[in-house]
Design a protein around this motif. Sequence first.
Motif, PDB file in Angstrom:
ATOM      1  N   HIS A  27       9.301  13.190  13.165  1.00  0.00           N
ATOM      2  CA  HIS A  27       8.758  11.991  12.525  1.00  0.00           C
ATOM      3  C   HIS A  27       7.837  12.417  11.385  1.00  0.00           C
ATOM      4  CE1 HIS A  27       7.856   7.699  12.389  1.00  0.00           C
ATOM      5  NE2 HIS A  27       6.593   8.019  12.204  1.00  0.00           N
ATOM      6  N   ILE A  28       8.073  11.881  10.202  1.00  0.00           N
ATOM      7  CA  ILE A  28       7.291  12.210   9.011  1.00  0.00           C
ATOM      8  C   ILE A  28       6.421  11.015   8.663  1.00  0.00           C
ATOM      9  CG2 ILE A  28       7.372  12.878   6.589  1.00  0.00           C
ATOM     10  CD1 ILE A  28      10.260  13.882   7.196  1.00  0.00           C
ATOM     11  N   MET A  29       5.127  11.221   8.559  1.00  0.00           N
ATOM     12  CA  MET A  29       4.231  10.154   8.128  1.00  0.00           C
ATOM     13  C   MET A  29       3.587  10.547   6.809  1.00  0.00           C
ATOM     14  SD  MET A  29       1.315   8.091  10.231  1.00  0.00           S
ATOM     15  CE  MET A  29       2.604   7.078  10.979  1.00  0.00           C
ATOM     16  N   SER A  30       3.576   9.611   5.869  1.00  0.00           N
ATOM     17  CA  SER A  30       3.083   9.896   4.526  1.00  0.00           C
ATOM     18  C   SER A  30       2.069   8.847   4.092  1.00  0.00           C
ATOM     19  CB  SER A  30       4.244   9.910   3.515  1.00  0.00           C
ATOM     20  OG  SER A  30       5.255  10.809   3.897  1.00  0.00           O
ATOM     21  N   VAL A  31       1.174   9.261   3.200  1.00  0.00           N
ATOM     22  CA  VAL A  31       0.275   8.349   2.510  1.00  0.00           C
ATOM     23  C   VAL A  31       0.684   8.363   1.045  1.00  0.00           C
ATOM     24  CG1 VAL A  31      -2.104   7.840   1.862  1.00  0.00           C
ATOM     25  CG2 VAL A  31      -1.608   8.768   4.121  1.00  0.00           C
ATOM     26  N   VAL A  32       1.168   7.213   0.549  1.00  0.00           N
ATOM     27  CA  VAL A  32       1.719   7.138  -0.804  1.00  0.00           C
ATOM     28  C   VAL A  32       0.951   6.105  -1.622  1.00  0.00           C
ATOM     29  CG1 VAL A  32       3.803   6.728  -2.179  1.00  0.00           C
ATOM     30  CG2 VAL A  32       3.997   7.726   0.105  1.00  0.00           C
ATOM     31  N   GLY A  33       0.580   6.447  -2.851  1.00  0.00           N
ATOM     32  CA  GLY A  33      -0.153   5.536  -3.718  1.00  0.00           C
ATOM     33  C   GLY A  33       0.721   4.398  -4.207  1.00  0.00           C
ATOM     34  N   HIS A  34       0.198   3.177  -4.152  1.00  0.00           N
ATOM     35  CA  HIS A  34       0.969   2.022  -4.620  1.00  0.00           C
ATOM     36  C   HIS A  34       1.274   2.129  -6.108  1.00  0.00           C
ATOM     37  CE1 HIS A  34       0.304  -1.267  -1.354  1.00  0.00           C
ATOM     38  NE2 HIS A  34       0.346  -0.065  -0.802  1.00  0.00           N
ATOM     39  N   GLN A  35       0.278   2.495  -6.899  1.00  0.00           N
ATOM     40  CA  GLN A  35       0.475   2.529  -8.347  1.00  0.00           C
ATOM     41  C   GLN A  35       1.180   3.808  -8.796  1.00  0.00           C
ATOM     42  OE1 GLN A  35      -2.701   1.716  -7.029  1.00  0.00           O
ATOM     43  NE2 GLN A  35      -2.297  -0.473  -7.266  1.00  0.00           N
ATOM     44  N   SER A  36       0.722   4.940  -8.284  1.00  0.00           N
ATOM     45  CA  SER A  36       1.252   6.227  -8.758  1.00  0.00           C
ATOM     46  C   SER A  36       2.581   6.598  -8.122  1.00  0.00           C
ATOM     47  CB  SER A  36       0.241   7.339  -8.462  1.00  0.00           C
ATOM     48  OG  SER A  36       0.123   7.546  -7.057  1.00  0.00           O
ATOM     49  N   LYS A  37       2.884   6.039  -6.918  1.00  0.00           N
ATOM     50  CA  LYS A  37       4.050   6.415  -6.113  1.00  0.00           C
ATOM     51  C   LYS A  37       4.001   7.895  -5.717  1.00  0.00           C
ATOM     52  CE  LYS A  37       6.127   2.360  -6.477  1.00  0.00           C
ATOM     53  NZ  LYS A  37       5.131   1.636  -7.260  1.00  0.00           N
ATOM     54  N   ILE A  38       2.802   8.496  -5.783  1.00  0.00           N
ATOM     55  CA  ILE A  38       2.620   9.899  -5.426  1.00  0.00           C
ATOM     56  C   ILE A  38       2.224  10.001  -3.964  1.00  0.00           C
ATOM     57  CG2 ILE A  38       1.134  11.922  -5.788  1.00  0.00           C
ATOM     58  CD1 ILE A  38       0.962  11.127  -8.723  1.00  0.00           C
ATOM     59  N   CYS A  39       2.774  10.992  -3.285  1.00  0.00           N
ATOM     60  CA  CYS A  39       2.434  11.249  -1.889  1.00  0.00           C
ATOM     61  C   CYS A  39       1.099  11.991  -1.845  1.00  0.00           C
ATOM     62  CB  CYS A  39       3.528  12.065  -1.217  1.00  0.00           C
ATOM     63  SG  CYS A  39       3.219  12.381   0.537  1.00  0.00           S
ATOM     64  N   HIS A  40       0.054  11.357  -1.313  1.00  0.00           N
ATOM     65  CA  HIS A  40      -1.278  11.951  -1.245  1.00  0.00           C
ATOM     66  C   HIS A  40      -1.419  12.887  -0.052  1.00  0.00           C
ATOM     67  CE1 HIS A  40      -3.533   9.277  -4.193  1.00  0.00           C
ATOM     68  NE2 HIS A  40      -2.319   8.759  -4.161  1.00  0.00           N
ATOM     69  N   ALA A  41      -0.718  12.610   1.021  1.00  0.00           N
ATOM     70  CA  ALA A  41      -0.808  13.441   2.221  1.00  0.00           C
ATOM     71  C   ALA A  41       0.426  13.199   3.072  1.00  0.00           C
ATOM     72  CB  ALA A  41      -2.073  13.114   3.011  1.00  0.00           C
ATOM     73  N   GLN A  42       0.757  14.198   3.881  1.00  0.00           N
ATOM     74  CA  GLN A  42       1.942  14.073   4.721  1.00  0.00           C
ATOM     75  C   GLN A  42       1.747  14.877   5.998  1.00  0.00           C
ATOM     76  OE1 GLN A  42       6.020  13.862   2.991  1.00  0.00           O
ATOM     77  NE2 GLN A  42       6.314  15.803   4.035  1.00  0.00           N
TER      78      GLN A  42
END
Length: 286
Positions: A27-42
Amino acid sequence: MGKKDDALALDGKTMKNAIDEAGHQTHIMSVVGHQSKICHAQKVGTLPVKGSDEQKRTNEIGMAIPLLDTCDLAGVDITGDALLTQRALANYIVEQQAHYHFTAKGNQPGLQRDIALLFEKRGPADFVEMSSADHGRIETRRIWCSTALNAYLDFPHVGQVFLIERESIRKKTGDYSREIALGLTSRTPQEASPQRVLAVNRGHWSIESVHYIIDWNYDEDRSRIHTGFGPENISRLRRFAVGILKSFQKPNQSIAELMRKLSFRTRLVFDYLRMTNNSATVSLRN
């Protein structure tokens, strides 16, 4: 450094065929920015293939909070799907001086029922938004917000609840669809207008498109990699590749089309990665 994202999507994804010896799926959990669409952490963990919903929720929360600990959350909206609509996570987010924006569905039947009942006889919408027909369909979104349940709901730090109605008409066929979404946020009406609540909600579901792109082009759901750092590394590489491709994507051009182009013109791979002397933005877009 770019501008800080106003909202972060907390999103989990299970690699269904990556099953270990104990019968757990990667299971992969990610934190993704709404505006940037960049993955901040995983973070990569496991969920039981056969287990109760409560067990899966507990495992997801166990992954979510340590993952968010690595991010700067102050003043940010944290969005999550219904599985993450949990009191422990809500308390944690508010303790970090952030705000939650959650969906209410069947896993929280009391919460879902109370919000639905409140809006059963709703009047005119608090805000209406219509999208352009660029993607072959016309969408209308309406939102109703209320503070009437703030002191009633058995959920911490409720600032307001909302109902979103989405109507879609396909231009070519005339096919019509209608969806209702219920939710709650720790932001009060003074902190978030109906227009902002709708924008944050829409921002979360736009993150789902990233998973769709990866599944469609890399067939990630069928990946069997489950040992060591393999799942995390291959997941990061896929998301890195999609991020690079998106930076060169033209309007109405799909990621699949770009990937086909690179398979026939492998020199462009080095150009996209700025690994050649003559790499130039102008030439890359041709």
